[in-house]
Write a protein that holds these residues in place. Structure first.
Motif, mmCIF file in Angstrom:
data_model
loop_
_atom_site.group_PDB
_atom_site.id
_atom_site.type_symbol
_atom_site.label_atom_id
_atom_site.label_comp_id
_atom_site.label_asym_id
_atom_site.label_seq_id
_atom_site.Cartn_x
_atom_site.Cartn_y
_atom_site.Cartn_z
ATOM 1 N N HIS A 129 75.271 30.883 71.178
ATOM 2 C CA HIS A 129 74.321 30.173 72.095
ATOM 3 C C HIS A 129 73.795 28.875 71.299
ATOM 4 C CE1 HIS A 129 75.029 32.645 75.696
ATOM 5 N NE2 HIS A 129 73.940 33.578 75.100
ATOM 6 N N GLU A 131 71.266 25.527 71.285
ATOM 7 C CA GLU A 131 69.930 25.057 71.485
ATOM 8 C C GLU A 131 69.680 24.777 73.070
ATOM 9 O OE1 GLU A 131 66.838 21.388 70.626
ATOM 10 O OE2 GLU A 131 68.168 21.656 69.255
ATOM 11 N N ARG A 171 65.039 32.719 70.001
ATOM 12 C CA ARG A 171 66.377 32.838 69.705
ATOM 13 C C ARG A 171 66.306 33.992 68.324
ATOM 14 N NH1 ARG A 171 69.879 31.604 65.375
ATOM 15 N NH2 ARG A 171 72.048 31.060 65.852
ATOM 16 N N TRP A 175 68.963 28.149 74.621
ATOM 17 C CA TRP A 175 67.526 28.849 74.247
ATOM 18 C C TRP A 175 66.426 28.066 74.843
ATOM 19 C CZ3 TRP A 175 68.131 33.486 72.973
ATOM 20 C CH2 TRP A 175 69.231 33.954 72.406
ATOM 21 N N TRP A 218 61.665 27.978 71.741
ATOM 22 C CA TRP A 218 62.898 28.434 71.742
ATOM 23 C C TRP A 218 63.371 28.759 70.498
ATOM 24 C CZ3 TRP A 218 66.859 26.337 68.954
ATOM 25 C CH2 TRP A 218 66.735 25.236 68.254
ATOM 26 N N GLU A 219 63.064 28.240 69.390
ATOM 27 C CA GLU A 219 63.571 28.932 68.291
ATOM 28 C C GLU A 219 63.060 30.208 67.837
ATOM 29 O OE1 GLU A 219 64.219 25.275 65.181
ATOM 30 O OE2 GLU A 219 62.439 25.213 66.173
ATOM 31 N N ARG A 279 66.314 29.231 78.465
ATOM 32 C CA ARG A 279 65.611 30.648 78.553
ATOM 33 C C ARG A 279 64.154 30.630 78.611
ATOM 34 N NH1 ARG A 279 69.484 35.231 75.708
ATOM 35 N NH2 ARG A 279 71.501 34.523 76.681
ATOM 36 N N ARG A 327 65.663 37.270 69.966
ATOM 37 C CA ARG A 327 66.587 37.747 70.713
ATOM 38 C C ARG A 327 67.703 38.730 69.765
ATOM 39 N NH1 ARG A 327 67.567 40.074 75.530
ATOM 40 N NH2 ARG A 327 69.415 39.493 76.331
#
Length: 168
Positions: free
Chosen positions: A41, A43, A17, A46, A13-14, A49, A20
């Motif tokens: 947004h 955490e 982010r 993300w 996720w990091e 996603r 993106r």
């Protein structure tokens, strides 16, 4: 190509982010949100996603530079039987170009997934009418315009053009 292509997983996720935000600064017209919205947004969004990208019927791939940075992404999902949709396409400007092969390698990974895992017979995408670089890449890889289009959500005066590639 000095990058490797790897599947995006739930723990990414990091990096999702980070890439993106880079996408939205580089090519804002190619995505359906603004930089400011994405920046806001938390955490949980993300993580959600990357969970969607990792779910059954979806796949995401990242091009990873030798230093571990994501320098490209492609994501696909299957909203209907026999069709996969391509989204989240981006390559860092320093890694663009046919000679580097990053975007081609990402698309090859998506095509392999769409055929073998998703059982798709065609791959669809929408490209902004004012993104000739992307349109030229897709045409080179065998995509054709379908004749369908829709308003671009962030600027309804602009159009998103549908392109398709048969996979059978």
């Amino acid at each position: 190509m000095d990058c490797r292509v790897e599947r995006i997983g739930p723990g990414d996720w990091e990096r999702m982010r980070e890439v993106r935000l880079a996408q939205l600064l580089d090519t804002p017209m190619a995505f359906m949100e603004t930089y400011e919205t994405a920046l806001g947004h938390g955490e949980d969004e993300w993580r959600s996603r990357v969970a969607r990208v990792s779910a059954e019927g979806s796949a995401g791939f990242a091009a990873v530079a030798p230093d571990g940075r994501w320098v490209g992404t492609m994501i696909s999902f299957t909203p209907e039987p026999k069709a996969a949709v391509l989204v989240g396409v981006w390559t860092d400007p320093a890694y663009r170009g046919r000679q580097l092969g990053v975007t081609d390698a990402l698309l090859d990974a998506i095509l392999d997934w769409a055929r073998a895992e998703a059982g798709a017979e065609r791959l669809l995408l929408r490209v902004h009418e004012h993104n000739p670089r992307a349109t030229a890449f897709y045409r080179r890889r065998g995509f054709d315009l379908t004749g369908l289009d829709e308003p671009y959500e962030l600027d309804p005066a602009s159009r998103l053009l549908e392109m398709a590639l048969p996979l059978s």
